[in-house]
Design a protein around this motif. Structure first.
Motif, mmCIF file in Angstrom:
data_model
loop_
_atom_site.group_PDB
_atom_site.id
_atom_site.type_symbol
_atom_site.label_atom_id
_atom_site.label_comp_id
_atom_site.label_asym_id
_atom_site.label_seq_id
_atom_site.Cartn_x
_atom_site.Cartn_y
_atom_site.Cartn_z
ATOM 1 N N GLU A 74 8.297 8.855 -4.533
ATOM 2 C CA GLU A 74 6.866 8.878 -4.239
ATOM 3 C C GLU A 74 6.042 9.212 -5.472
ATOM 4 O O GLU A 74 4.865 8.841 -5.561
ATOM 5 N N SER A 75 6.644 9.915 -6.428
ATOM 6 C CA SER A 75 5.905 10.278 -7.643
ATOM 7 C C SER A 75 5.701 9.084 -8.571
ATOM 8 O O SER A 75 4.863 9.140 -9.474
ATOM 9 N N PHE A 76 6.455 8.003 -8.358
ATOM 10 C CA PHE A 76 6.286 6.810 -9.186
ATOM 11 C C PHE A 76 4.902 6.215 -8.926
ATOM 12 O O PHE A 76 4.437 6.146 -7.782
ATOM 13 N N ILE A 77 4.268 5.754 -9.974
ATOM 14 C CA ILE A 77 2.951 5.128 -9.838
ATOM 15 C C ILE A 77 3.128 3.695 -9.344
ATOM 16 O O ILE A 77 3.980 2.951 -9.836
ATOM 17 N N GLY A 78 2.315 3.330 -8.341
ATOM 18 C CA GLY A 78 2.414 1.986 -7.780
ATOM 19 C C GLY A 78 3.642 1.826 -6.896
ATOM 20 O O GLY A 78 4.070 2.752 -6.214
ATOM 21 N N LEU A 79 4.222 0.613 -6.887
ATOM 22 C CA LEU A 79 5.453 0.300 -6.151
ATOM 23 C C LEU A 79 5.335 0.635 -4.654
ATOM 24 O O LEU A 79 6.290 1.097 -4.029
ATOM 25 N N VAL A 80 4.175 0.396 -4.067
ATOM 26 C CA VAL A 80 3.941 0.758 -2.669
ATOM 27 C C VAL A 80 4.924 0.049 -1.750
ATOM 28 O O VAL A 80 5.548 0.668 -0.873
ATOM 29 N N ILE A 81 5.098 -1.254 -1.925
ATOM 30 C CA ILE A 81 6.003 -2.028 -1.063
ATOM 31 C C ILE A 81 7.448 -1.582 -1.280
ATOM 32 O O ILE A 81 8.218 -1.467 -0.327
ATOM 33 N N VAL A 82 7.804 -1.323 -2.522
ATOM 34 C CA VAL A 82 9.173 -0.888 -2.836
ATOM 35 C C VAL A 82 9.475 0.442 -2.148
ATOM 36 O O VAL A 82 10.541 0.621 -1.544
ATOM 37 N N LYS A 83 8.542 1.373 -2.219
ATOM 38 C CA LYS A 83 8.731 2.680 -1.586
ATOM 39 C C LYS A 83 8.951 2.540 -0.080
ATOM 40 O O LYS A 83 9.811 3.215 0.504
ATOM 41 N N LYS A 123 12.562 -1.987 -11.897
ATOM 42 C CA LYS A 123 13.765 -2.422 -11.176
ATOM 43 C C LYS A 123 14.967 -1.531 -11.488
ATOM 44 O O LYS A 123 15.666 -1.075 -10.573
ATOM 45 N N THR A 124 15.222 -1.286 -12.757
ATOM 46 C CA THR A 124 16.377 -0.453 -13.133
ATOM 47 C C THR A 124 16.196 0.983 -12.659
ATOM 48 O O THR A 124 17.138 1.614 -12.160
ATOM 49 N N THR A 125 14.988 1.506 -12.780
ATOM 50 C CA THR A 125 14.712 2.877 -12.343
ATOM 51 C C THR A 125 14.974 3.043 -10.853
ATOM 52 O O THR A 125 15.603 4.014 -10.417
ATOM 53 N N VAL A 126 14.521 2.083 -10.058
ATOM 54 C CA VAL A 126 14.732 2.150 -8.608
ATOM 55 C C VAL A 126 16.214 1.972 -8.266
ATOM 56 O O VAL A 126 16.722 2.615 -7.344
ATOM 57 N N ALA A 127 16.924 1.121 -9.006
ATOM 58 C CA ALA A 127 18.359 0.939 -8.760
ATOM 59 C C ALA A 127 19.111 2.252 -8.957
ATOM 60 O O ALA A 127 20.011 2.592 -8.170
ATOM 61 N N ARG A 128 18.771 2.996 -9.995
ATOM 62 C CA ARG A 128 19.406 4.300 -10.225
ATOM 63 C C ARG A 128 19.117 5.255 -9.078
ATOM 64 O O ARG A 128 20.002 5.996 -8.622
ATOM 65 N N LEU A 129 17.887 5.230 -8.597
ATOM 66 C CA LEU A 129 17.507 6.111 -7.497
ATOM 67 C C LEU A 129 18.243 5.728 -6.213
ATOM 68 O O LEU A 129 18.670 6.599 -5.452
ATOM 69 N N VAL A 130 18.408 4.431 -5.973
ATOM 70 C CA VAL A 130 19.126 3.964 -4.780
ATOM 71 C C VAL A 130 20.562 4.473 -4.780
ATOM 72 O O VAL A 130 21.087 4.914 -3.743
ATOM 73 N N GLY A 131 21.223 4.435 -5.938
ATOM 74 C CA GLY A 131 22.593 4.932 -6.018
ATOM 75 C C GLY A 131 22.678 6.404 -5.651
ATOM 76 O O GLY A 131 23.543 6.824 -4.877
#
Length: 333
Positions: A74-83, A123-131
């Motif tokens: 949630e602290s990431f700026i933007g990426l509303v749909i991704v969140k 994309k890479t940042t979210v992939a790390r978080l998903v893991g």
């Protein structure tokens, strides 16, 4: 045990049967701690109540870690749909787990994903978080991420590609295998070794579906083309996430956050200058709406400030922190 029968001299006298006494055994003394019976348990074995408490503590820790990871998202700026999609995934995984506990039919957890978007859109940042998220939720054993591209998978001769791909898959077991610019695997045509890598990936997805998440990433149009080259690929990736370019306000917020994390501050005039340059970038650069360009601009600005201050024999704390409009330069960016 041997039984002896002894007959007397007179046949009228019944025989005498001699049974030997059982061998003497030493009395074994057991400590009170080892005795098990009603009202007494081994001290070395925790009670079932203690075990249940430990399990509850572990569950609470896992929930706390999941909450921390989602707070980071949630602290990431933007990426509303991704969140929103990541939270949907969390809900899906949790409910299927609850259904399994109640002996209900649960949907299979096929969590392989396609990430589509321009470079620098997270994309890479979210992939790390998903893991990390899937590890804490019990989906993956390790939750680490192995990042690779075509050169890490495709070999130079027959048989080399399959081995290279298997090596990367082995490293990724228990976590996430993230392949950037995945469409490059299909660009060489039928005779290219990239097809061999795709075949090995597809097989691994089936063999390790419970302990591996495969994420393919790349530009939107190229990824759509890639999925059309192999009809079996699209059905194996049920989760598609689009990463949009950042807006001007989001880029400005990212830039200010980057400066702040480095203990720099923009003056009001410098902030206006930064906005102007970002707007210019958005209108002139194909991939301007991403955080990578902002990071490059921030780092270049910090170097420019250093050159300006170096001309002076000394600098105050305020001067070392402040970024002025003259420090922000778009040349050669």
């Amino acid at each position: 045990m041997t039984i002896k029968i002894k007959f007397g001299p007179d046949n009228q006298i019944p025989p005498v049967i001699q049974t030997p006494l059982p061998p003497r055994t030493e009395k074994i003394h057991s400590s009170i701690n080892d005795m098990v019976g009603i009202g007494r348990l081994r001290k070395t074995n925790p009670s079932s109540l203690d075990k249940e408490k430990d399990r509850d503590k572990e569950k609470d820790k896992d929930k706390e870690k999941v909450a921390e990871i989602l707070a980071e998202l949630e602290s990431f700026i933007g990426l509303v749909i991704v969140k929103r999609l990541i939270r949907d995934l969390q809900a899906f995984v949790e409910i299927q787990r609850r259904r399994s506990q109640e002996k209900l039919i649960a949907e299979p957890l096929v969590l392989h994903m396609i990430f589509k978007g321009n470079p620098g859109t997270g994309k890479t940042t979210v992939a790390r978080l998903v893991g990390r998220l899937f590890k804490e939720m019990g989906v993956l054993q390790k939750g680490h991420i192995i990042e690779c591209e075509r050169a890490d998978l495709v070999g130079e001769y027959i048989g080399h590609t399959a081995q290279k791909t298997r090596d990367q898959l082995k490293k990724a077991l228990g976590g996430v295998l993230f392949i950037d610019e995945a469409y490059s695997l299909a660009r060489g045509g039928e005779k290219d070794f990239g097809k061999e890598a795709i075949d090995a990936l597809v097989k691994a997805m089936e063999d390790n579906k419970d302990n591996l998440v495969l994420i393919l990433a790349g530009y939107s149009q190229e990824m759509d083309w890639f999925l059309q080259t192999n009809p079996g690929l699209r059905s194996r990736f049920p989760i598609h996430i689009d990463f949009p370019d950042y807006t001007i306000e989001e880029l400005l917020a990212i830039g200010k956050m980057m400066f702040k994390s480095r203990q720099y501050e923009l003056t009001l005039a410098a902030e206006d200058t930064l906005r102007f340059h970002l707007q210019t970038l958005l209108s002139s650069h194909r991939y301007a709406g991403n955080a990578r360009l902002v990071r490059n601009l921030v780092e270049k600005t910090i170097r420019q400030q250093a050159v300006r201050l170096f001309q002076k024999p000394s600098s105050s704390r305020e001067e070392l922190i402040q970024i002025l409009p003259i420090d922000i330069n778009m040349d050669n960016l």
